[in-house]
Write a protein that holds these residues in place. Structure first.
Motif, PDB file in Angstrom:
ATOM      1  N   ARG A 369      -5.543   2.621 -31.743  1.00 44.18           N
ATOM      2  CA  ARG A 369      -5.601   0.953 -32.797  1.00 44.18           C
ATOM      3  C   ARG A 369      -4.946  -0.238 -31.169  1.00 44.18           C
ATOM      4  NH1 ARG A 369      -0.746   1.988 -34.219  1.00 44.18           N
ATOM      5  NH2 ARG A 369       1.012   0.418 -32.561  1.00 44.18           N
ATOM      6  N   GLY A 370      -5.220  -0.569 -30.214  1.00 43.84           N
ATOM      7  CA  GLY A 370      -4.362  -0.849 -28.861  1.00 43.84           C
ATOM      8  C   GLY A 370      -6.374  -1.362 -28.763  1.00 43.84           C
ATOM      9  N   MET A 371      -7.389  -0.089 -28.406  1.00 46.48           N
ATOM     10  CA  MET A 371      -8.678  -0.110 -28.290  1.00 46.48           C
ATOM     11  C   MET A 371      -8.919  -0.959 -28.852  1.00 46.48           C
ATOM     12  SD  MET A 371      -8.925   3.622 -26.657  1.00 46.48           S
ATOM     13  CE  MET A 371     -10.969   3.482 -26.182  1.00 46.48           C
ATOM     14  N   ARG A 372      -8.958  -0.853 -30.494  1.00 44.67           N
ATOM     15  CA  ARG A 372      -9.943  -1.756 -31.160  1.00 44.67           C
ATOM     16  C   ARG A 372      -9.372  -2.696 -31.606  1.00 44.67           C
ATOM     17  NH1 ARG A 372      -8.773   3.323 -34.565  1.00 44.67           N
ATOM     18  NH2 ARG A 372     -11.177   4.442 -34.559  1.00 44.67           N
ATOM     19  N   THR A 373      -8.130  -3.415 -31.544  1.00 42.50           N
ATOM     20  CA  THR A 373      -7.972  -4.211 -30.966  1.00 42.50           C
ATOM     21  C   THR A 373      -8.233  -5.270 -30.232  1.00 42.50           C
ATOM     22  OG1 THR A 373      -5.605  -3.938 -32.185  1.00 42.50           O
ATOM     23  CG2 THR A 373      -5.625  -6.360 -30.827  1.00 42.50           C
ATOM     24  N   ARG A 374      -8.490  -4.657 -29.001  1.00 42.13           N
ATOM     25  CA  ARG A 374      -8.871  -5.515 -27.385  1.00 42.13           C
ATOM     26  C   ARG A 374     -10.557  -5.803 -28.424  1.00 42.13           C
ATOM     27  NH1 ARG A 374      -6.169  -6.188 -23.255  1.00 42.13           N
ATOM     28  NH2 ARG A 374      -4.158  -4.731 -22.944  1.00 42.13           N
ATOM     29  N   ALA A 375     -11.117  -4.463 -28.753  1.00 43.75           N
ATOM     30  CA  ALA A 375     -12.311  -4.655 -28.053  1.00 43.75           C
ATOM     31  C   ALA A 375     -12.700  -5.719 -30.066  1.00 43.75           C
ATOM     32  CB  ALA A 375     -13.357  -3.486 -29.634  1.00 43.75           C
ATOM     33  N   ALA A 376     -11.699  -5.994 -31.017  1.00 42.18           N
ATOM     34  CA  ALA A 376     -12.441  -7.437 -31.755  1.00 42.18           C
ATOM     35  C   ALA A 376     -11.793  -8.609 -31.151  1.00 42.18           C
ATOM     36  CB  ALA A 376     -11.245  -7.141 -33.026  1.00 42.18           C
ATOM     37  N   GLN A 377     -11.106  -8.384 -30.045  1.00 43.06           N
ATOM     38  CA  GLN A 377     -11.047 -10.138 -29.396  1.00 43.06           C
ATOM     39  C   GLN A 377     -11.818 -10.404 -28.894  1.00 43.06           C
ATOM     40  OE1 GLN A 377      -7.510  -9.384 -27.451  1.00 43.06           O
ATOM     41  NE2 GLN A 377      -6.230  -9.238 -29.009  1.00 43.06           N
ATOM     42  N   VAL A 378     -13.208  -9.345 -28.253  1.00 39.54           N
ATOM     43  CA  VAL A 378     -14.368 -10.393 -27.594  1.00 39.54           C
ATOM     44  C   VAL A 378     -15.394  -9.525 -28.728  1.00 39.54           C
ATOM     45  CG1 VAL A 378     -12.972  -9.512 -25.424  1.00 39.54           C
ATOM     46  CG2 VAL A 378     -13.937  -8.197 -26.556  1.00 39.54           C
ATOM     47  N   GLY A 380     -16.451  -7.185 -29.241  1.00 38.81           N
ATOM     48  CA  GLY A 380     -17.439  -5.882 -29.201  1.00 38.81           C
ATOM     49  C   GLY A 380     -17.204  -4.529 -31.380  1.00 38.81           C
ATOM     50  N   THR A 381     -17.904  -4.168 -30.454  1.00 33.68           N
ATOM     51  CA  THR A 381     -17.459  -2.618 -30.859  1.00 33.68           C
ATOM     52  C   THR A 381     -16.902  -1.435 -30.282  1.00 33.68           C
ATOM     53  OG1 THR A 381     -19.539  -3.665 -32.695  1.00 33.68           O
ATOM     54  CG2 THR A 381     -19.196  -0.999 -33.022  1.00 33.68           C
ATOM     55  N   LEU A 382     -16.619  -0.924 -31.054  1.00 33.03           N
ATOM     56  CA  LEU A 382     -15.597   0.499 -31.011  1.00 33.03           C
ATOM     57  C   LEU A 382     -16.265   1.665 -31.628  1.00 33.03           C
ATOM     58  CD1 LEU A 382     -13.781   1.874 -28.566  1.00 33.03           C
ATOM     59  CD2 LEU A 382     -12.137   1.489 -30.366  1.00 33.03           C
ATOM     60  N   SER A 383     -16.808   2.630 -31.416  1.00 34.86           N
ATOM     61  CA  SER A 383     -17.189   3.620 -32.303  1.00 34.86           C
ATOM     62  C   SER A 383     -16.639   5.104 -31.202  1.00 34.86           C
ATOM     63  CB  SER A 383     -18.562   4.267 -32.253  1.00 34.86           C
ATOM     64  OG  SER A 383     -19.061   3.931 -30.312  1.00 34.86           O
ATOM     65  N   VAL A 384     -15.566   5.771 -32.205  1.00 35.78           N
ATOM     66  CA  VAL A 384     -14.366   7.017 -31.574  1.00 35.78           C
ATOM     67  C   VAL A 384     -15.885   8.596 -32.298  1.00 35.78           C
ATOM     68  CG1 VAL A 384     -12.881   8.756 -31.347  1.00 35.78           C
ATOM     69  CG2 VAL A 384     -12.857   6.097 -30.752  1.00 35.78           C
ATOM     70  N   HIS A 385     -15.903   9.470 -31.967  1.00 38.28           N
ATOM     71  CA  HIS A 385     -16.548  11.017 -32.377  1.00 38.28           C
ATOM     72  C   HIS A 385     -16.132  11.983 -32.207  1.00 38.28           C
ATOM     73  CE1 HIS A 385     -19.840   8.276 -33.939  1.00 38.28           C
ATOM     74  NE2 HIS A 385     -20.036   7.605 -32.362  1.00 38.28           N
ATOM     75  N   SER A 386     -15.424  12.751 -32.103  1.00 39.41           N
ATOM     76  CA  SER A 386     -14.325  13.824 -31.533  1.00 39.41           C
ATOM     77  C   SER A 386     -14.589  14.854 -32.410  1.00 39.41           C
ATOM     78  CB  SER A 386     -12.871  13.040 -31.550  1.00 39.41           C
ATOM     79  OG  SER A 386     -12.590  14.323 -31.054  1.00 39.41           O
ATOM     80  N   GLY A 387     -14.831  15.725 -31.738  1.00 39.77           N
ATOM     81  CA  GLY A 387     -15.211  17.702 -32.692  1.00 39.77           C
ATOM     82  C   GLY A 387     -14.666  18.761 -31.898  1.00 39.77           C
ATOM     83  N   PRO A 388     -14.741  19.625 -32.207  1.00 37.26           N
ATOM     84  CA  PRO A 388     -14.038  21.158 -31.246  1.00 37.26           C
ATOM     85  C   PRO A 388     -14.982  20.762 -29.778  1.00 37.26           C
ATOM     86  CG  PRO A 388     -15.163  21.543 -33.670  1.00 37.26           C
ATOM     87  CD  PRO A 388     -15.116  19.819 -33.223  1.00 37.26           C
ATOM     88  N   ASP A 389     -16.423  20.208 -29.578  1.00 37.12           N
ATOM     89  CA  ASP A 389     -16.991  20.089 -28.055  1.00 37.12           C
ATOM     90  C   ASP A 389     -16.539  18.855 -27.760  1.00 37.12           C
ATOM     91  OD1 ASP A 389     -17.785  22.419 -29.069  1.00 37.12           O
ATOM     92  OD2 ASP A 389     -19.947  21.344 -29.880  1.00 37.12           O
ATOM     93  N   GLY A 390     -15.965  17.649 -28.148  1.00 33.72           N
ATOM     94  CA  GLY A 390     -15.582  16.821 -27.221  1.00 33.72           C
ATOM     95  C   GLY A 390     -15.233  15.578 -27.884  1.00 33.72           C
ATOM     96  N   THR A 391     -15.003  14.679 -27.159  1.00 32.77           N
ATOM     97  CA  THR A 391     -14.668  12.907 -27.835  1.00 32.77           C
ATOM     98  C   THR A 391     -15.324  12.108 -26.929  1.00 32.77           C
ATOM     99  OG1 THR A 391     -12.471  13.880 -28.004  1.00 32.77           O
ATOM    100  CG2 THR A 391     -13.132  11.418 -27.847  1.00 32.77           C
ATOM    101  N   LYS A 392     -15.942  11.909 -27.425  1.00 35.70           N
ATOM    102  CA  LYS A 392     -16.995  10.100 -26.990  1.00 35.70           C
ATOM    103  C   LYS A 392     -16.555   9.043 -27.496  1.00 35.70           C
ATOM    104  CE  LYS A 392     -21.743   8.788 -26.437  1.00 35.70           C
ATOM    105  NZ  LYS A 392     -22.957   8.620 -26.420  1.00 35.70           N
ATOM    106  N   VAL A 393     -16.187   8.401 -26.661  1.00 40.48           N
ATOM    107  CA  VAL A 393     -15.936   7.049 -26.876  1.00 40.48           C
ATOM    108  C   VAL A 393     -16.731   5.486 -26.428  1.00 40.48           C
ATOM    109  CG1 VAL A 393     -13.849   5.162 -26.960  1.00 40.48           C
ATOM    110  CG2 VAL A 393     -12.752   7.427 -27.590  1.00 40.48           C
ATOM    111  N   GLU A 394     -17.019   5.027 -27.302  1.00 41.90           N
ATOM    112  CA  GLU A 394     -17.843   4.138 -26.587  1.00 41.90           C
ATOM    113  C   GLU A 394     -17.466   2.894 -27.194  1.00 41.90           C
ATOM    114  OE1 GLU A 394     -23.236   3.110 -26.646  1.00 41.90           O
ATOM    115  OE2 GLU A 394     -21.672   5.135 -28.012  1.00 41.90           O
ATOM    116  N   LEU A 395     -17.824   1.728 -26.116  1.00 42.88           N
ATOM    117  CA  LEU A 395     -17.763   0.564 -26.952  1.00 42.88           C
ATOM    118  C   LEU A 395     -18.366  -0.702 -26.455  1.00 42.88           C
ATOM    119  CD1 LEU A 395     -15.460  -2.517 -26.828  1.00 42.88           C
ATOM    120  CD2 LEU A 395     -14.853  -2.131 -24.258  1.00 42.88           C
TER     121      LEU A 395
END
Length: 399
Positions: A369-378, A380-395
């Protein structure tokens, strides 16, 4: 409405012309004096008639000064006092006209006071009745023909003029009252907007401080707990490794203390105070590897030296939060951090090969939630993809 806009503030109906009310007093005084002179010089009237008429006129003036005027200029007029005031005036008018018809000229002062003291309907009724007093007196003395011929045309004109003029004045005063109420409503709205703005500012500042505390102190304490626990578990079996963990814990505590001082002072993150955001992210990755033993591959392309400080703070905090989440939940074996900067935007990616999670499931934590808030303040666009093979966070944030 901006606070520096000047606003007229009539507090009540008469305030729109209170500054000129003295003109009415002057008119009343001049009219009364002129009427006294006319009554005294009136030929054919006896001394007793003159004394009685002048006395009625003088009583009317004293009654106005002592009783009528205070009610007229009061902040809240009393309808009862207004009726009493005009009732006594009517009685004095009848008394004066009974002795000397010239007293009827007092209507030029009495009629306006009716509109000042009573509501419109009552004032119109009073004006019609008061203007009929001279006609009734003439009927009693000279008969119907003389009264109709001498007084009726003038009386009808005076009634019509008084009603029209009084109605116009009342409407002006009513508009002043409505304008005063509207201005008061606007001022109240401005105060309410100011109060809501202050509350919104306080809420935004609280949210900012919460994010800063979470991204700095809370993460630092998490590292401390992890390192101390690691040292405690290895204290008997591997003293050298335990000492290394304690050394890292001490360094983390010092850095956390520096972050706390910077937060209190309202400064930028201390990690950005000694270099570019690229160097700050690289140090975070090295620190993560030292503390957890999990290798972090960091890749950077483009120049990050000219990024605005606000974007640097968001990028750094995003890396810190992502690495904290990996430390606490992912149990990853490898982590990759990538920063790409071009003329239009900056793109940050943090990926791991850990357990993953469902980003759509609501969480009580502050991290995502804090990451999305910070992204919105500038913006920006935050995307989070996660599954059994791992997690990818892209800003991605625009420059």
């Amino acid at each position: 409405m901006p606070a520096d806009v000047p606003v007229d503030q009539p507090a009540r109906g008469l305030d729109a012309w209170d500054g000129l009310f003295w003109l009415w007093d002057v008119f009343f005084a001049i009219g009364s004096i002129a009427l006294v002179v006319a009554l005294v010089q009136q030929p054919g009237a006896t001394a007793a008639d003159k004394v009685a008429t002048v006395g009625a006129l003088a009583a009317m003036a004293v009654w106005y000064l002592c009783y009528g005027r205070p009610n007229i200029v009061a902040a809240v007029q009393s309808p009862v006092r207004g009726r009493i005031f005009m009732g006594v005036n009517l009685a004095l008018l009848v008394l004066g006209v009974a002795f000397e018809p010239t007293m009827s000229f007092a209507l030029f002062a009495v009629c306006p006071m009716a509109f000042m003291s009573m509501c419109l309907a009552e004032a119109i009724a009073f004006v019609v009745g008061a203007n009929l007093v001279p006609v009734v007196s003439a009927l009693a003395e000279a008969g119907v023909d003389a009264a109709v011929r001498q007084l009726v045309p003038g009386t009808l004109f005076l009634i019509l003029f008084s009603v029209l003029m009084g109605t116009w004045i009342v409407r002006v005063v009513t508009q002043s009252q409505e304008r005063a109420e509207l201005i008061q409503e606007l001022e109240d709205s401005r105060e309410e907007i100011g109060r809501l703005s202050r509350e919104a500012g306080v809420a935004a500042e609280r949210a900012r401080l919460a994010a800063e505390i979470h991204d700095t102190l809370a993460q630092g304490f998490t590292s401390l707990v992890t390192l101390v626990q690691a040292a405690e578990s290895e204290l008997d079996s591997d003293t050298e490794k335990a000492r290394k963990h304690l050394t890292l814990a001490a360094r983390t505590a010092r850095e956390n203390l520096t972050e706390a001082r910077s937060l209190v002072a309202g400064l930028m993150p201390t990690a950005l105070g000694t270099g570019s955001v690229d160097q700050a992210i690289r140090r975070q990755c090295e620190r993560f590897t030292e503390e957890t033993g999990t290798p972090v591959t960091y890749q950077a392309s483009g120049s990050s030296v000219e990024l605005p400080t606000t974007l640097e703070v968001v990028l750094l905090r995003m890396v810190q939060e992502s690495l904290t989440n990996i430390r606490k939940h992912a149990k990853a074996r490898n982590v990759t951090v990538s920063l790409r900067v071009n003329d239009e935007s900056a793109n940050l990616t943090v990926a791991d090969d850990g357990a993953g999670f469902d980003p759509d499931v609501p969480s009580d934590g502050f991290g995502l939630r804090g990451m999305r808030t910070r992204a919105a303040q500038v913006e920006g666009t935050l995307s989070v993809h996660s599954g059994p093979d791992g997690t990818k966070v892209e800003l991605e944030v625009p420059r």
